[in-house]
Design a protein around this motif. Sequence first.
Motif, PDB file in Angstrom:
ATOM      1  N   TYR A   1       0.831  -1.194   0.000  1.00 54.16           N
ATOM      2  CA  TYR A   1       0.000   0.000   0.000  1.00 54.16           C
ATOM      3  C   TYR A   1       0.877   1.260   0.000  1.00 54.16           C
ATOM      4  CZ  TYR A   1      -3.942   2.950   1.276  1.00 54.16           C
ATOM      5  OH  TYR A   1      -4.919   3.904   1.279  1.00 54.16           O
TER       6      TYR A   1
ATOM      7  N   GLU B   1       1.586   4.137  -2.997  1.00 57.13           N
ATOM      8  CA  GLU B   1       1.380   5.567  -2.753  1.00 57.13           C
ATOM      9  C   GLU B   1       2.554   6.388  -3.268  1.00 57.13           C
ATOM     10  OE1 GLU B   1      -1.143   6.956   1.196  1.00 57.13           O
ATOM     11  OE2 GLU B   1       0.938   6.333   1.430  1.00 57.13           O
ATOM     12  N   LYS B   2       3.773   5.885  -2.994  1.00 56.47           N
ATOM     13  CA  LYS B   2       4.951   6.661  -3.366  1.00 56.47           C
ATOM     14  C   LYS B   2       5.340   6.489  -4.825  1.00 56.47           C
ATOM     15  CE  LYS B   2       7.123   6.691   1.155  1.00 56.47           C
ATOM     16  NZ  LYS B   2       7.783   7.877   1.665  1.00 56.47           N
TER      17      LYS B   2
END
Lengths: 292, 656
Positions: free
Chosen positions: B420, B424-425
């Motif tokens: 997750y 996101e990054k």
Amino acid sequence: MNKKTIELAFYPGCIIQTEQYSYELSLRSVLPVLDVKLIDIEGFSCCGEPLKSVNRMITLVLSARNLAIAESKNLDIFTPCPICNLALTECKKILDNDEKMKDKINKFLAEEKLTYNGTNKIISILELLHDIISLDSIKRHVKKPLELKAAVHYGCHSIRPSEIGRFDDSEEPKKIEEILKVLGVETPWYPEKLDCCGGLLNMNLPETALTKTGEKLRSIEEQGFDLMIDICPWCHRQFDGKQKKAGETVAYNLNLPVVYLTQLFGLAFDIPWEKLGFNLNLSPVDTLLEGR
Amino acid sequence: MNKPRIGVFVCHCGTNIAATVDVDKVKEYAKTLENVVVSKDYKYMCSDAGANLIKESIKKYKLTGVVVACCSPRMHEHTFQRVSSDGGLNPYTVEIANIREQCSWVHDDIKESTDKAIKLVEAAVAKARLLQPLIVSSIKVIPNALVIGGGIAGIQTALEIAENGHKVYLVEKTPTLGGRMAQLDKTFPTLDCASCILTPKMMEAANHPNIELLTYSEIEDIEGSIGNFTVRIRKKARYVDADRCKGCGDCAENCRLKDRIIDEFNLSLNKRSAIYLPFPQAIPLTYTIDPNHCLMITTGRCGKSPLCVEACDADAIDFNQKDEIITINVGAIIIATGFNLLDPSMIPEYGYTRSPNIITTLEMERLINSAGPTRGEIQLLDTKEKPKSITYILCVGSRDETVCSWCCRIGCMTALKHLYLIREKLPDVEINLCYIDIRSYGKGYEEFYRTARNLNVNLFRGRPSEVKPTKNGIIISVFDTITNKLFEIDTDMVVLVPAVTPREDSLELARKLKVSLSSDGFYLEAHPKLKPMDTATGGIFLAGFCQGAKDIQDTVAQASGAASRALTILSKKELEAEAYIAEVDEELCSGCSICISVCPYQAIDIITEDDKKHAKVNEALCMGCGACTAACPSGAIQQRGFKDKEIISMIEVLSK
């Protein structure tokens, strides 16, 4: 310091006597220098390994009779081929732990007036060189340290299955590298080190076998190694004998010298190359023999 | 001496006993035994009605001893001792004959079971005739607690006990509180920032008037027993005066060895100075000098003069500091020492040592953390470029008979959490995960798994046999058992989810505390289901990962539980000492000291009385283990409640 000569029954198996004769030549030239006397015994037969998946009983009887023959001469049995070594070692493990099976097998052997008692040892090439002869002894005989970068190939039967005890560790084998270091040879790690040669697929899937052989050789060449070292005649048949065909299968012009460990020994001990079977290699070994 | 008056009470236990043992016959036989003045049976002897039956019988028949033929003493010995005590009888004249677990539950034949039950009761009566009333002394309880370990488990336990008004010594080996949780970035499944939820608790623990923080300290040794432990603690020298240090960091900035020493907090991903703070939110906010690397300490000089001393405005550096040993007294001890991760280099086929881009989950956690060595940038360790493909491998060493057979319990959720956070990054990176099972068992975990699955990630159900770092990237072959296909994954970065192991010093601490380890090396609980935070040693409890793999919420729950267990002791002014303790017959004792050499509690001393040397048992320390009784060559030391002649009387009955 007087070292006693080690006497061993020489068990060549099948292809070392014919197709892979270079191995036998190099063994017979090198081992006497290291104070090992190979005793030939009449009556040895196939180790039984090729029949293992068809009839286990025949395999065990064949392995046991070879062990019994050497035992009858009070000798430990030296098996240069790792596949023979696996067959005999598995047989010994089964018979030494199962009285009933041992009696059954001995009934067969009795027909030849042989008995298996399990008193002799089975010696592999790595155990002989690394543990019995020892690295120090080898070092003393090195006349010309070889400045080469070698890709070491252990094959499969020499290191697996780990539960019954093989020549070296199955995930991180080191003995060949340690021996080669004494000869002055560099042995950097490479990712394909433990990859199989594909040899046993020759019967059913010849193209797959050659693909495995070719891919490994290509990768080794691309990584800039001078040569490849092996200790198993079946592997050697693939990498040395079938190098050309393997190259065709993977569409790459393969050009890598592949030699037996003992052949390289011979060069370091300054034994003439004719006595080491180099004329029987099908891979391009001329580069190694320049100036000899 | 009055003749013994024994009452026998045989329980049916519903049909548990009565179905196989003829209870009536047993009761009638007991009546025929010498000194038995009453024999009764009842359906459930442990019930109120059963209890009243016993109490009334004691009074009516003026009993001096009671035999209850029922279930295992582990179940109800305590119950019947209390009942008899209520009835006016010394509780230690009660003897239990186990005719359930050791008779009716393990046999089928009614005649044989009944005969056996009769024998067991007869043997119990033989012993009961000889039992003496025991007066139990009391131990004064010291109302303080010791918590070993300053991670989330230790902090939680300390806070609970402190809030209840008791003093707590919180001992932590490293220079700061925080433990493993301080190394994390986010926690699953809520994705709370680990530091944000941890640091307030650290602050609370540091500021609580009842908690004495002993960081950078270790346990030297421990003596005593429940209610009364004496502990010596080594306060290691920081070479920095904690009262003067403001935590400004000028010293570390100027240290001659700046950026030269491997930083353990960041798992060797970067380097620090010889004087350091493990992380910016460290509590206490005091710098520490590493005595293994500091030039001044190892060689006696640092250039012309130490640069840290020059840089420090508060004049806090003190190279004359020495380790200090202090002694404290506590009534209960809680072990909260945490865990380690397996070093994957012991599994060579995963290539951990062969490529810098093969890392562990904790190392990745440090990369993801914005306070970490790369300021939160996920990058290849060698080229510092962004990876195009990241592959996770679960169960590296876990669920593996050749390495660690146990499940690490936190691996699946940690990996999913990373999936997750990475997504996101790095919105475009290829993410692969090789698993055997996905264990997302907790509250909110399964929902989290579904969220993670939908992030355009590739999950392979298979265990790769080899991770090959080649010139052109890392190659992993894995057989996916769901599609039944062999895949070759070409990836840039591999994250191994390693097994969890106990800390290397757990055996040493276990010896000091006299607690046991289970077969996996974690601390052994008294009962895995019903007493998960007790140890077999009275007064010592367990909290957190040191007892077995668990996530943060289970750790906090267990920590509160361990605190409650400790408070059961600490809230009392006195505790009953152990009743079945050893006692020495001074006439028979020659003072040979064999008993002393086998006593695990140092409860026996040699004293000289009337020119004769003999052993004497310290009643407050003796735990009634019986080792001395077995070892004594003359039989001079005997165990109350289990004297030789009492046991022999039972053997005589059983061998008739």
